[in-house]
Design a protein around this motif. Structure first.
Motif, short mmCIF file in Angstrom:
data_model
loop_
_atom_site.label_atom_id
_atom_site.label_comp_id
_atom_site.label_asym_id
_atom_site.label_seq_id
_atom_site.Cartn_x
_atom_site.Cartn_y
_atom_site.Cartn_z
N TYR A 165 -7.88 3.63 -0.37
CA TYR A 165 -8.54 4.25 1.12
C TYR A 165 -8.11 5.35 1.77
O TYR A 165 -7.20 6.18 1.08
N ALA A 185 1.99 -0.97 -6.52
CA ALA A 185 1.26 -0.58 -5.27
C ALA A 185 0.22 -1.37 -5.80
O ALA A 185 -1.15 -1.78 -6.55
N ARG A 219 -2.64 -1.03 -3.68
CA ARG A 219 -4.21 -0.57 -2.34
C ARG A 219 -3.05 1.52 -2.60
O ARG A 219 -2.41 0.92 -2.27
N LEU A 220 -3.87 2.21 -2.05
CA LEU A 220 -3.74 3.60 -2.39
C LEU A 220 -4.06 3.67 -0.99
O LEU A 220 -5.34 4.03 -0.60
N GLU A 221 -3.08 4.52 -0.33
CA GLU A 221 -3.78 5.80 1.01
C GLU A 221 -3.51 6.98 0.66
O GLU A 221 -2.65 7.20 0.79
N LYS A 259 -1.47 -3.73 8.92
CA LYS A 259 -0.26 -2.71 7.55
C LYS A 259 1.07 -2.91 8.87
O LYS A 259 1.18 -2.31 10.04
N CYS A 285 1.10 5.15 0.46
CA CYS A 285 0.70 6.74 1.08
C CYS A 285 0.67 7.78 -0.27
O CYS A 285 1.74 7.74 -0.69
N GLU A 295 0.86 -1.47 0.30
CA GLU A 295 -0.02 0.18 0.35
C GLU A 295 0.54 1.49 -0.15
O GLU A 295 2.13 1.58 0.47
N GLU A 345 0.82 2.67 -8.76
CA GLU A 345 0.22 2.05 -9.02
C GLU A 345 1.16 1.42 -10.11
O GLU A 345 1.05 -0.02 -10.32
#
Length: 201
Positions: A57, A24, A26-28, A183, A9, A7, A20
């Motif tokens: 997220y 990654a 997933r992104l925060e 996490k 940030c 993930e 991406e």
């Protein structure tokens, strides 16, 4: 790194797209990374969602500083949760503490109710609690899906003993059914160490 979901940030469309492309999963999404991350604009979320395919997220944190929130700030956060859901957030990242350093269960219940079906990560406020063992029990009982922590230290490498202890505690209390709760901050240095089985997210 099999079994890990990376993930990133991010605080801009460019950094989201680059994350991406870099692998990654997933992104925060937040603003003001220098303050540890604050709630991003709805416009930023909207455009990021148009530009990436991985889950996003969203940080819900109305200001920098501590994690003690007034009634008015809680109303702002609940409205932000509603708006971020409307604009396609896949999950939320938030947290609240009491003056004596406990998870603010009452506030968190309000946030969880506002989020409804969206998964929620309890953020780095965890690293400020006075009793991590009790705090984890509270988060699990409330229904948080993930926890962002460095083991109450400056890095996950330094906090590894506590992280291992908390994972053992969580697996015992839930009989191993909550795999993926974790996490870990500081992944680059952390993954050089023996990694407990419960950490992949």
């Amino acid at each position: 790194m099999g079994g890990f979901l990376m993930e990133a940030c991010v605080d801009s469309v460019e950094s989201a797209v680059n994350a991406e492309r870099g692998g990654a999963g997933r992104l925060e999404l937040c603003s003001s990374l220098l303050e540890g991350g604050l709630t991003p604009s709805q416009g930023l979320l909207h455009v990021v969602k148009q530009c990436v395919k991985i889950p996003v997220y969203v940080m819900v944190r109305p200001r920098g500083g501590d994690f003690l929130y007034s009634d008015q700030e809680v109303e702002v956060m609940k409205k932000d949760i509603e708006l971020m859901k409307t604009h396609g957030a896949d999950g939320l990242v938030l947290g609240a503490l009491t003056e004596d350093g406990r998870v603010d269960a009452e506030r968190c219940m309000e946030f969880l109710a506002a989020a409804q079906h969206l998964p929620i990560t309890f953020h780095r406020a965890f690293d400020m609690v006075h009793d991590p063992v009790a705090a984890l029990e509270t988060l699990v009982s409330l229904g948080f899906q993930r926890l962002l922590t460095s083991g109450c230290e400056n890095s996950a490498l330094e906090g590894l003993p506590l992280i291992k202890q908390l994972i053992d505690q969580e697996e015992e209390s839930l009989k191993g059914t909550c795999r993926g709760f974790w996490k870990v901050r500081g992944l680059k240095s952390f993954t050089a160490q023996p990694v407990p089985a419960g950490i992949p997210s």
